[in-house]
Design a protein around this motif. Sequence first.
Motif, PDB file in Angstrom:
ATOM      1  N   VAL A  46     -13.323  49.610  38.299  1.00  0.00           N
ATOM      2  CA  VAL A  46     -12.509  48.710  39.110  1.00  0.00           C
ATOM      3  C   VAL A  46     -12.107  47.522  38.239  1.00  0.00           C
ATOM      4  N   PRO A  47     -10.823  47.198  38.170  1.00  0.00           N
ATOM      5  CA  PRO A  47     -10.409  46.048  37.375  1.00  0.00           C
ATOM      6  C   PRO A  47     -11.035  44.761  37.903  1.00  0.00           C
ATOM      7  N   ARG A  48     -11.335  43.868  36.994  1.00  0.00           N
ATOM      8  CA  ARG A  48     -11.919  42.594  37.345  1.00  0.00           C
ATOM      9  C   ARG A  48     -10.928  41.772  38.148  1.00  0.00           C
ATOM     10  N   GLU A  49     -11.404  41.064  39.157  1.00  0.00           N
ATOM     11  CA  GLU A  49     -10.542  40.198  39.950  1.00  0.00           C
ATOM     12  C   GLU A  49     -10.956  38.754  39.741  1.00  0.00           C
ATOM     13  N   PRO A  50      -9.999  37.840  39.674  1.00  0.00           N
ATOM     14  CA  PRO A  50     -10.355  36.442  39.463  1.00  0.00           C
ATOM     15  C   PRO A  50     -11.159  35.893  40.639  1.00  0.00           C
ATOM     16  N   ALA A  51     -12.049  34.952  40.342  1.00  0.00           N
ATOM     17  CA  ALA A  51     -12.924  34.384  41.374  1.00  0.00           C
ATOM     18  C   ALA A  51     -12.235  33.280  42.169  1.00  0.00           C
ATOM     19  N   HIS A  52     -11.127  32.772  41.674  1.00  0.00           N
ATOM     20  CA  HIS A  52     -10.410  31.664  42.320  1.00  0.00           C
ATOM     21  C   HIS A  52     -11.322  30.445  42.475  1.00  0.00           C
ATOM     22  N   ALA A  53     -12.176  30.222  41.476  1.00  0.00           N
ATOM     23  CA  ALA A  53     -13.144  29.136  41.532  1.00  0.00           C
ATOM     24  C   ALA A  53     -12.465  27.765  41.605  1.00  0.00           C
ATOM     25  N   LEU A  54     -11.323  27.615  40.973  1.00  0.00           N
ATOM     26  CA  LEU A  54     -10.629  26.326  40.998  1.00  0.00           C
ATOM     27  C   LEU A  54      -9.663  26.219  42.168  1.00  0.00           C
ATOM     28  N   GLU A  55      -9.497  27.299  42.889  1.00  0.00           N
ATOM     29  CA  GLU A  55      -8.613  27.354  44.051  1.00  0.00           C
ATOM     30  C   GLU A  55      -7.181  26.924  43.720  1.00  0.00           C
ATOM     31  N   ILE A  56      -6.710  27.310  42.540  1.00  0.00           N
ATOM     32  CA  ILE A  56      -5.339  27.009  42.134  1.00  0.00           C
ATOM     33  C   ILE A  56      -4.435  28.074  42.755  1.00  0.00           C
ATOM     34  N   SER A  57      -3.456  27.628  43.531  1.00  0.00           N
ATOM     35  CA  SER A  57      -2.566  28.586  44.166  1.00  0.00           C
ATOM     36  C   SER A  57      -1.129  28.465  43.667  1.00  0.00           C
ATOM     37  N   TYR A  58      -0.844  27.404  42.888  1.00  0.00           N
ATOM     38  CA  TYR A  58       0.525  27.199  42.426  1.00  0.00           C
ATOM     39  C   TYR A  58       0.471  26.618  41.015  1.00  0.00           C
ATOM     40  N   ILE A  59       1.314  27.127  40.114  1.00  0.00           N
ATOM     41  CA  ILE A  59       1.463  26.584  38.776  1.00  0.00           C
ATOM     42  C   ILE A  59       2.938  26.295  38.570  1.00  0.00           C
ATOM     43  N   ALA A  60       3.246  25.041  38.249  1.00  0.00           N
ATOM     44  CA  ALA A  60       4.633  24.620  38.079  1.00  0.00           C
ATOM     45  C   ALA A  60       5.265  25.342  36.888  1.00  0.00           C
ATOM     46  N   GLU A  61       6.561  25.553  36.948  1.00  0.00           N
ATOM     47  CA  GLU A  61       7.294  26.227  35.870  1.00  0.00           C
ATOM     48  C   GLU A  61       7.162  25.483  34.547  1.00  0.00           C
ATOM     49  N   ASP A  62       7.089  24.151  34.589  1.00  0.00           N
ATOM     50  CA  ASP A  62       7.054  23.346  33.361  1.00  0.00           C
ATOM     51  C   ASP A  62       5.649  22.840  33.033  1.00  0.00           C
ATOM     52  N   PHE A  63       4.600  23.518  33.488  1.00  0.00           N
ATOM     53  CA  PHE A  63       3.243  23.015  33.317  1.00  0.00           C
ATOM     54  C   PHE A  63       2.839  22.877  31.850  1.00  0.00           C
ATOM     55  N   ASP A  64       3.404  23.644  30.959  1.00  0.00           N
ATOM     56  CA  ASP A  64       3.000  23.589  29.560  1.00  0.00           C
ATOM     57  C   ASP A  64       3.993  22.866  28.645  1.00  0.00           C
ATOM     58  N   GLU A  65       4.965  22.183  29.233  1.00  0.00           N
ATOM     59  CA  GLU A  65       5.921  21.424  28.423  1.00  0.00           C
ATOM     60  C   GLU A  65       5.363  20.031  28.148  1.00  0.00           C
ATOM     61  N   ALA A  66       5.539  19.564  26.922  1.00  0.00           N
ATOM     62  CA  ALA A  66       5.067  18.229  26.548  1.00  0.00           C
ATOM     63  C   ALA A  66       6.023  17.176  27.095  1.00  0.00           C
ATOM     64  N   ASP A  67       5.438  16.074  27.573  1.00  0.00           N
ATOM     65  CA  ASP A  67       6.321  15.011  28.070  1.00  0.00           C
ATOM     66  C   ASP A  67       6.611  14.028  26.935  1.00  0.00           C
ATOM     67  N   ALA A  68       7.608  13.185  27.125  1.00  0.00           N
ATOM     68  CA  ALA A  68       8.103  12.278  26.091  1.00  0.00           C
ATOM     69  C   ALA A  68       7.016  11.304  25.651  1.00  0.00           C
ATOM     70  N   GLU A  69       6.191  10.817  26.572  1.00  0.00           N
ATOM     71  CA  GLU A  69       5.144   9.838  26.217  1.00  0.00           C
ATOM     72  C   GLU A  69       4.106  10.461  25.284  1.00  0.00           C
TER      73      GLU A  69
END
Length: 78
Positions: A46-69
């Motif tokens: 059976v493939p492993r399933e994430p535990a959802h320990a952090l309860e993250i349900s949404y990740i923004a499209e630009d989450f990994d973009e560096a900001d100007a500051e």
Amino acid sequence: MNQVNLYDAKTNLSNLVDRAAAGEEVIIAKNGVPLAKLGPLPKQEVPREPAHALEISYIAEDFDEADAETIALFNGSL
């Protein structure tokens, strides 16, 4: 079943792990005395399933973009 001395096992660990994953069992010995056995693990059916320990349900499209500051801090502009 092959027996390998500890020095050779340390030197060739990656190769021994590949052999074990392919189903071979390898005995690791120190001064000719067998101490450990390296072998394959059972396949997961059976493939492993994430535990959802952090309860993250949404990740923004630009989450990994560096900001100007942050870029300015790295460039020494601030």
